[in-house]
Design a protein around this motif. Structure first.
Motif, PDB file in Angstrom:
ATOM      1  N   ASP A 138      -7.425  -6.972  -7.181  1.00 23.99           N
ATOM      2  CA  ASP A 138      -8.008  -5.663  -6.888  1.00 23.99           C
ATOM      3  C   ASP A 138      -7.638  -5.210  -5.480  1.00 23.99           C
ATOM      4  O   ASP A 138      -7.376  -4.022  -5.239  1.00 23.99           O
ATOM      5  N   LYS A 139      -7.613  -6.145  -4.541  1.00 23.59           N
ATOM      6  CA  LYS A 139      -7.195  -5.799  -3.178  1.00 23.59           C
ATOM      7  C   LYS A 139      -5.719  -5.409  -3.149  1.00 23.59           C
ATOM      8  O   LYS A 139      -5.328  -4.462  -2.454  1.00 23.59           O
ATOM      9  N   LYS A 141      -4.114  -3.877  -5.331  1.00 24.12           N
ATOM     10  CA  LYS A 141      -3.948  -2.521  -5.852  1.00 24.12           C
ATOM     11  C   LYS A 141      -4.034  -1.473  -4.750  1.00 24.12           C
ATOM     12  O   LYS A 141      -3.598  -0.340  -4.943  1.00 24.12           O
ATOM     13  N   THR A 142      -4.603  -1.824  -3.595  1.00 22.23           N
ATOM     14  CA  THR A 142      -4.686  -0.888  -2.463  1.00 22.23           C
ATOM     15  C   THR A 142      -3.448  -0.955  -1.572  1.00 22.23           C
ATOM     16  O   THR A 142      -3.386  -0.268  -0.549  1.00 22.23           O
ATOM     17  N   SER A 143      -2.462  -1.797  -1.936  1.00 23.18           N
ATOM     18  CA  SER A 143      -1.244  -1.920  -1.135  1.00 23.18           C
ATOM     19  C   SER A 143      -0.518  -0.586  -1.043  1.00 23.18           C
ATOM     20  O   SER A 143      -0.565   0.234  -1.955  1.00 23.18           O
ATOM     21  N   ARG A 144       0.165  -0.378   0.079  1.00 20.92           N
ATOM     22  CA  ARG A 144       0.995   0.812   0.260  1.00 20.92           C
ATOM     23  C   ARG A 144       2.451   0.465  -0.023  1.00 20.92           C
ATOM     24  O   ARG A 144       2.956  -0.551   0.456  1.00 20.92           O
ATOM     25  N   TRP A 162       5.827  -4.021  -0.318  1.00 22.82           N
ATOM     26  CA  TRP A 162       4.474  -3.484  -0.247  1.00 22.82           C
ATOM     27  C   TRP A 162       3.795  -3.986   1.021  1.00 22.82           C
ATOM     28  O   TRP A 162       4.130  -5.052   1.528  1.00 22.82           O
ATOM     29  N   VAL A 164      -0.175  -4.547   2.706  1.00 25.32           N
ATOM     30  CA  VAL A 164      -1.619  -4.554   2.491  1.00 25.32           C
ATOM     31  C   VAL A 164      -2.293  -5.035   3.770  1.00 25.32           C
ATOM     32  O   VAL A 164      -1.755  -5.883   4.478  1.00 25.32           O
ATOM     33  N   THR A 171     -15.830   2.273   8.474  1.00 23.80           N
ATOM     34  CA  THR A 171     -14.927   2.759   7.433  1.00 23.80           C
ATOM     35  C   THR A 171     -14.512   4.209   7.667  1.00 23.80           C
ATOM     36  O   THR A 171     -13.782   4.781   6.867  1.00 23.80           O
TER      37      THR A 171
END
Length: 239
Positions: A138-139, A141-144, A162, A164, A171
């Motif tokens: 899940d983490k 999936k936030t990769s650029r 990628w 991350v 935040t």
């Protein structure tokens, strides 16, 4: 997977443990494969890339590299039924540690590190909290997405690059103080993002390293189930 006492806590959370892993006198480390932008007739067609994925079953071998310390040691990464284990070096190497995701728990254990007294060896660190392969993916999936590249080595590999990261503090960017904790550059096969070829990890999780960065680069990676073994000195997941 991430991530050896307190220094590897964060990289294991990011790289598996992002995260995690018989040289007598190490010489200068071989530089990691150079990355070049993929272009020309040999470049794969453009397509919508998929982010990195840690598979449930896999096994791979490669090298763990700490260039500023002149370290280049054997590295293995294996997964079985969702558990995974990184191991760098061994009893006859200047670096020796293991990181695990095991039964919804994150572990890190360092046996040896240059210029750091580890005798008697440090206890296995069981990272507080619930952590497993699904949380790790899940983490990811936030990769650029950085772009398509070619890792140039003994065998050129077409990869997707990628990035991350993990940031501490507020935040709300610009409103309250924030600080970077960990950063990972991940290179996965363009046709199969569950096949990992290289990772650069940088951040507070690398405090033993003067330059705060370490590499692992894979020479083999396939989807046969590997072997994952919790060291005897690590407390069981339910303790």
């Amino acid at each position: 997977m991430a991530l050896r006492r307190t220094r590897r806590t964060l990289v294991s959370a990011v790289a598996g443990g992002l995260l995690a892993l018989g040289v007598v006198a190490p010489g200068p480390a071989a530089p990691p494969p150079r990355a070049a932008q993929a272009d020309g007739p040999t470049a794969p067609d453009r397509r919508e890339p998929r982010p990195p994925l840690l598979p449930a079953d896999f096994q791979g071998t490669g090298r763990y590299i700490v260039r500023d310390l002149g370290i280049d040691v054997p590295f293995s990464w294996q997964g079985r039924n969702g558990n995974s284990q990184m191991t760098a070096g061994g009893p006859d190497h200047p670096i020796w540690f293991t990181n695990l995701i095991y039964e919804n728990t994150l572990y890190t254990l360092t046996y040896r590190w240059p210029n750091i007294p580890l005798f008697p060896p440090r206890a296995c660190s069981k990272i507080p909290g619930f952590f497993n392969r699904q949380i790790f993916n899940d983490k990811l999936k936030t990769s650029r997405y950085v772009g398509p590249e070619i890792l140039q080595g003994d065998q050129d590999r077409h990869v997707d690059h990628w990035r991350v990261g993990v940031v501490g503090g507020s935040t709300v960017p610009g409103e309250f103080f924030r600080f970077p904790l960990a950063l990972g550059d991940i290179y996965v096969d363009q046709r199969d993002p569950s096949r990992w070829w290289q990772v650069l990890q940088f951040g507070l999780q690398n405090l033993f390293d003067p330059e705060l960065d370490e590499w692992f680069t894979m020479q083999t990676f396939d989807h046969r189930p590997g072997e994952v073994t919790l060291p005897d000195r690590c407390p069981p997941p339910t303790s």
